[in-house]
Motif scaffolding. Sequence first.
Motif, short mmCIF file in Angstrom:
data_model
loop_
_atom_site.label_atom_id
_atom_site.label_comp_id
_atom_site.label_asym_id
_atom_site.label_seq_id
_atom_site.Cartn_x
_atom_site.Cartn_y
_atom_site.Cartn_z
N GLU A 1 0.85 -1.19 0.00
CA GLU A 1 0.00 0.00 0.00
C GLU A 1 0.89 1.24 0.00
N LEU A 2 0.49 2.26 -0.75
CA LEU A 2 1.20 3.53 -0.74
C LEU A 2 0.37 4.58 -0.01
N TYR A 3 1.06 5.57 0.56
CA TYR A 3 0.40 6.61 1.34
C TYR A 3 0.87 7.99 0.86
N PRO A 4 -0.01 8.98 0.89
CA PRO A 4 0.41 10.32 0.48
C PRO A 4 1.40 10.92 1.47
N ALA A 5 2.43 11.55 0.97
CA ALA A 5 3.42 12.24 1.80
C ALA A 5 3.85 13.49 1.03
N SER A 6 3.07 14.54 1.20
CA SER A 6 3.32 15.75 0.42
C SER A 6 4.57 16.49 0.87
N ALA A 7 4.94 16.33 2.14
CA ALA A 7 6.11 17.06 2.65
C ALA A 7 6.72 16.27 3.80
N LEU A 8 8.03 16.40 3.96
CA LEU A 8 8.75 15.75 5.04
C LEU A 8 9.85 16.69 5.52
N TYR A 9 9.90 16.87 6.83
CA TYR A 9 10.91 17.74 7.45
C TYR A 9 11.64 16.93 8.50
N GLY A 10 12.94 17.09 8.58
CA GLY A 10 13.68 16.37 9.61
C GLY A 10 15.17 16.51 9.45
N GLY A 11 15.89 15.62 10.12
CA GLY A 11 17.34 15.66 10.09
C GLY A 11 17.92 15.17 11.40
N ARG A 12 19.20 15.35 11.54
CA ARG A 12 19.93 14.95 12.74
C ARG A 12 20.61 16.17 13.35
N VAL A 13 20.55 16.25 14.69
CA VAL A 13 21.27 17.29 15.41
C VAL A 13 22.22 16.58 16.39
N ILE A 14 23.46 17.05 16.45
CA ILE A 14 24.49 16.44 17.30
C ILE A 14 25.03 17.49 18.26
N TRP A 15 25.15 17.10 19.53
CA TRP A 15 25.77 17.94 20.55
C TRP A 15 26.89 17.16 21.23
N PRO A 16 27.86 17.88 21.85
CA PRO A 16 28.88 17.18 22.65
C PRO A 16 28.25 16.58 23.90
N GLU A 17 28.98 15.68 24.51
CA GLU A 17 28.45 14.89 25.63
C GLU A 17 27.91 15.73 26.77
N HIS A 18 28.53 16.89 27.05
CA HIS A 18 28.10 17.66 28.23
C HIS A 18 26.69 18.24 28.09
N ARG A 19 26.09 18.14 26.91
CA ARG A 19 24.71 18.61 26.72
C ARG A 19 23.70 17.47 26.81
N THR A 20 24.15 16.27 27.22
CA THR A 20 23.28 15.10 27.17
C THR A 20 22.02 15.27 28.01
N ARG A 21 22.15 15.74 29.24
CA ARG A 21 20.97 15.84 30.10
C ARG A 21 19.97 16.87 29.54
N GLN A 22 20.47 17.97 29.00
CA GLN A 22 19.57 18.95 28.40
C GLN A 22 18.83 18.36 27.20
N VAL A 23 19.55 17.61 26.39
CA VAL A 23 18.94 17.03 25.20
C VAL A 23 17.90 15.99 25.62
N TYR A 24 18.19 15.20 26.64
CA TYR A 24 17.22 14.23 27.14
C TYR A 24 15.96 14.94 27.66
N GLY A 25 16.16 16.07 28.36
CA GLY A 25 15.02 16.82 28.84
C GLY A 25 14.13 17.29 27.70
N ALA A 26 14.75 17.80 26.65
CA ALA A 26 13.98 18.24 25.48
C ALA A 26 13.29 17.07 24.80
N PHE A 27 13.98 15.94 24.73
CA PHE A 27 13.40 14.74 24.12
C PHE A 27 12.13 14.31 24.85
N LEU A 28 12.18 14.30 26.17
CA LEU A 28 11.02 13.89 26.95
C LEU A 28 9.87 14.88 26.78
#
Length: 288
Positions: A49-76
């Motif tokens: 089955e195929l599905y409509p996908a008119s637009a897609l936005y995304g990517g990867r963001v990388i931070w150094p290790e010392h930002r891990t807890r902040q990034v986890y907070g944003a993720f949650l």
Amino acid sequence: MAADSVRAFDIVDADGEPGRVTAESDPDLFWALRGGGGDFAVVTALELELYPASALYGGRVIWPEHRTRQVYGAFLEITAEAPRELSVWINRLQPPGASPMVTLDLAYLGEAAQGADLLARLDKIEDAIFDSRGVVPVADLGGIAAEPTDPAPSIATAELLTGLDADAVDLLLAKPVQPLINVQIRHLGGALAEPGAGAGASGAVAEPYLLGLVGLGLPHAADATRAKQAEVVADLAANISGRKPYTVLSPGDTAAKSFSSSALARLREIKRARDPHNVFRANYPVLG
């Protein structure tokens, strides 16, 4: 699951006979082939089955290790209120020979402006060393996570999580990633959890997160990889549901982890009827 979008299978059965399987022609086998594993036939072609996908936005963001807890907070925060069109994966990465880092892999099935707004809180986390967010051609969706496509000597295991609270995050962040390469949490939900999902044998996935643990499988590293995986799973035991999708089973698991008792009984009945001499043997057999 992609299996839920299959409309027809071309197969060769246990007697060596070719056939075409649909919901109308053979509802039992069609159900089993949609997520039930490799015990039932050789599949030579799929109609999807195929599905409509008119637009897609995304990517990867990388931070150094010392930002891990902040990034986890944003993720949650983001995943707690994410619409079904948004998927977010968080990774604590420790590539061989590289510094540890934390990354988010992001995909929003919609317009860029809406996706950017949903993820705006990430802009407040400083020190990003890579950010590929933008409009993504649908054909390039699989490239967001930048996973290798060539075979690699790795060992992976995964578990479904019933939740991810502050205590679980503390456990995830208390110890280094090494000797693993990646400690990943995938945000699930959306179509995977909806009542209409899982029309095939795999069933819907109610758990909101999946834990993935990957390490080197080279002879000098394999034992340490397995030990670390076992340690992380033990630390998070209170948050682990005990079941997991068939596609992420690993050595030591059985098919019983992936199916309800009624689904497993039906799969076994179909297996005995269609392949009584066990011509087809999946890595995780339903009769095992």
